[in-house]
Motif scaffolding. Structure first.
Motif, short mmCIF file in Angstrom:
data_model
loop_
_atom_site.label_atom_id
_atom_site.label_comp_id
_atom_site.label_asym_id
_atom_site.label_seq_id
_atom_site.Cartn_x
_atom_site.Cartn_y
_atom_site.Cartn_z
N ARG A 31 -51.49 -1.32 22.65
CA ARG A 31 -50.48 -1.64 23.66
C ARG A 31 -49.14 -2.00 23.05
NH1 ARG A 31 -53.10 -5.64 28.21
NH2 ARG A 31 -54.61 -4.17 29.08
N ILE A 32 -49.21 -2.81 22.01
CA ILE A 32 -47.97 -3.24 21.36
C ILE A 32 -47.24 -2.05 20.77
CG2 ILE A 32 -47.04 -4.54 19.41
CD1 ILE A 32 -49.34 -6.59 19.92
N LEU A 33 -47.95 -1.19 20.09
CA LEU A 33 -47.28 -0.04 19.48
C LEU A 33 -46.68 0.87 20.54
CD1 LEU A 33 -49.65 0.80 16.49
CD2 LEU A 33 -47.41 -0.29 16.45
N ASP A 34 -47.40 1.05 21.63
CA ASP A 34 -46.85 1.88 22.71
C ASP A 34 -45.58 1.25 23.27
OD1 ASP A 34 -48.87 3.65 22.38
OD2 ASP A 34 -50.02 3.05 24.13
N ALA A 35 -45.66 -0.04 23.54
CA ALA A 35 -44.49 -0.73 24.08
C ALA A 35 -43.33 -0.67 23.09
CB ALA A 35 -44.83 -2.19 24.39
N ALA A 36 -43.65 -0.88 21.82
CA ALA A 36 -42.60 -0.88 20.79
C ALA A 36 -41.96 0.49 20.69
CB ALA A 36 -43.19 -1.29 19.45
N LEU A 37 -42.75 1.54 20.81
CA LEU A 37 -42.20 2.88 20.76
C LEU A 37 -41.19 3.08 21.88
CD1 LEU A 37 -42.08 5.75 19.69
CD2 LEU A 37 -44.08 6.29 21.08
N GLU A 38 -41.59 2.65 23.06
CA GLU A 38 -40.71 2.75 24.21
C GLU A 38 -39.38 2.02 23.95
OE1 GLU A 38 -41.35 4.51 26.89
OE2 GLU A 38 -39.50 3.94 27.95
N VAL A 39 -39.48 0.81 23.48
CA VAL A 39 -38.29 -0.03 23.33
C VAL A 39 -37.45 0.39 22.11
CG1 VAL A 39 -37.44 -2.38 23.02
CG2 VAL A 39 -39.38 -1.93 24.54
N PHE A 40 -38.09 0.56 20.97
CA PHE A 40 -37.34 0.96 19.77
C PHE A 40 -36.66 2.31 19.96
CE2 PHE A 40 -40.16 -1.88 17.02
CZ PHE A 40 -39.14 -2.78 16.76
N SER A 41 -37.35 3.25 20.62
CA SER A 41 -36.77 4.58 20.75
C SER A 41 -35.57 4.58 21.68
CB SER A 41 -37.82 5.57 21.23
OG SER A 41 -38.18 5.31 22.57
N ASN A 42 -35.53 3.62 22.59
CA ASN A 42 -34.41 3.57 23.52
C ASN A 42 -33.26 2.68 23.05
OD1 ASN A 42 -35.29 5.36 25.49
ND2 ASN A 42 -36.57 3.80 26.46
N HIS A 43 -33.54 1.74 22.17
CA HIS A 43 -32.49 0.79 21.80
C HIS A 43 -32.25 0.68 20.31
CE1 HIS A 43 -32.37 -0.59 25.96
NE2 HIS A 43 -33.68 -0.65 25.95
N GLY A 44 -33.04 1.37 19.49
CA GLY A 44 -32.88 1.21 18.05
C GLY A 44 -33.50 -0.08 17.58
N PHE A 45 -33.55 -0.26 16.26
CA PHE A 45 -34.25 -1.42 15.73
C PHE A 45 -33.55 -2.72 16.13
CE2 PHE A 45 -35.03 -4.64 12.47
CZ PHE A 45 -36.41 -4.72 12.53
N ARG A 46 -32.28 -2.81 15.86
CA ARG A 46 -31.58 -4.07 16.15
C ARG A 46 -31.42 -4.30 17.64
NH1 ARG A 46 -26.83 -6.23 12.69
NH2 ARG A 46 -27.38 -7.91 14.08
#
Lengths: 216, 216
Positions: free
Chosen positions: A30-45
């Motif tokens: 779940r965390i990796l899926d959520a992180a993919l969603e968020v990182f891919s839309n906003h970048g790391f920072r």
DNA sequence: AAGCTTCTTGACTGAATGGTCAAAGTTGAT
DNA sequence: ATCAACTTTGACCATTCAGTCAAGAAGCTT
């Protein structure tokens, strides 16, 4: 003793997958899926742990129970991805028919962009910002693979089996054209208006383009 | 090929703002330059005012004396850029020779990427994140321009003056291929090793590619 | 059910960060 | 030289954010 050891980090040297409880499997996923969603839309920072935790349906401390840090989540995501990223190019077969092989590679890559646009944007974000976290991967594994396949293509060109083109640029062009549809979806959607699949017609267009480019 | 016109500085004629002192001109310019450097490398959220101020050689409160907020700096940057962004496509002349016109457009765009990679990355960053601040521009001005030129190209194709191709995809392909060299410079550098101009050979490759694609 | 391990969380902390403000310094027209 | 407008800054504030901690809840094993 204080807090029990969080089992998050991969232990170097030991088995990659120490037996994990069902709960761990589920929550890490779940965390990796959520992180993919968020990182891919906003970048790391631009991404925040709160956002990722919310998206994953967990509290932030709970997220940090599974991954030591934001950095760790991000690295885990990239690591999970790198092999899949190389796969399409790896399959390019030196003993196959040149045009078929290159066309197939292009179509595999396009299909990858269609099926995994978030992964593509995650990559694009990284590279745009100088690829600090991908330097190792790109300048070793990816570079070696590209050089290997480039020399295959160069041999095909020398043998007159395809048109004489620069193999590195050929590969770059396939990346550029296929990933564009994933990375710039927002722009394509706005230009063609809603209700269009951004990939509509892309396969046929690129097929035509590369057939023309490669014909000897 | 002559270098394209640098991104426009200030609108000289009509003023929403009163005449600006030399100090204002100089410092606003410095801030925008610094902001371009920082925003293009880190994206909007990844950039900090302290970074921009330091890069511009000003204190943060001083920066905020010239621009109300981080958002304002960013918008000013984009605004300054939009016209220049459209210029290459605007020049595509319906009464010219089809192949020459399209090839020239591609080369103008490539030269733009070479000369202004930071501007290209600024754009790419925006679009990757869903183009929230470019929505208006893209779905009105850019869209209208693209549709207009697409129909010119479509007419050329119908008349048999170039190969029959989808004009929208043709334009997208030019964007993808030319901007790739600016946006993914980090990756290209790592793959070809240092000491190479990332654009080396790109002009010739793309020239060849589009000549083949467009030949009737 | 007991007892141990694994999960989960509310309440924090310290560092960054965007932004404010009043006071001090500078400039330029008279 | 004077004075008002313009420019600069140190100190400060509120919020956000990554990460900590100790204690409690839920699972497992016997």
């Amino acid at each position: 003793m204080p807090a029990p050891r969080p089992p998050s980090a991969e232990k170097p040297g030991t088995l990659a997958k120490p037996a994990r409880s069902r709960i761990q499997q589920r929550n890490r996923q779940r965390i990796l899926d959520a992180a993919l969603e968020v990182f891919s839309n906003h970048g790391f920072r631009g991404a925040t742990l709160d956002q990722i935790a919310a998206e994953a349906g967990l509290s932030k401390p709970n997220l940090l129970y599974y991954f030591d840090s934001k950095e760790t989540v991000h690295r885990a995501l990239l690591t999970r991805l790198l092999d899949d990223w190389l796969a399409p190019l790896r399959k390019l077969d030196p003993s196959g028919a040149p045009d078929v092989e290159i066309l197939s590679y292009m179509h595999r890559k396009l299909e990858m962009s269609r099926a995994y646009p978030r992964e593509s944007r995650l990559f694009a974000n990284e590279i745009l910002q100088g690829a600090p976290r991908l330097e190792g991967f790109i300048s070793t594994e990816l570079r070696a693979l590209v050089d290997e396949k480039a020399s295959v293509i160069a041999a095909w060109a020398r043998a007159g089996r395809i048109a004489p083109i620069d193999p590195h640029h050929l590969i770059f062009s396939i990346w550029a054209l296929t990933q564009h549809y994933a990375d710039f979806t927002a722009q394509i959607d706005m230009i063609r208006g809603p209700g269009h699949d951004p990939f509509e017609g892309a396969g046929a267009f690129l097929d035509h383009l590369y057939k023309r480019l490669l014909a000897p």
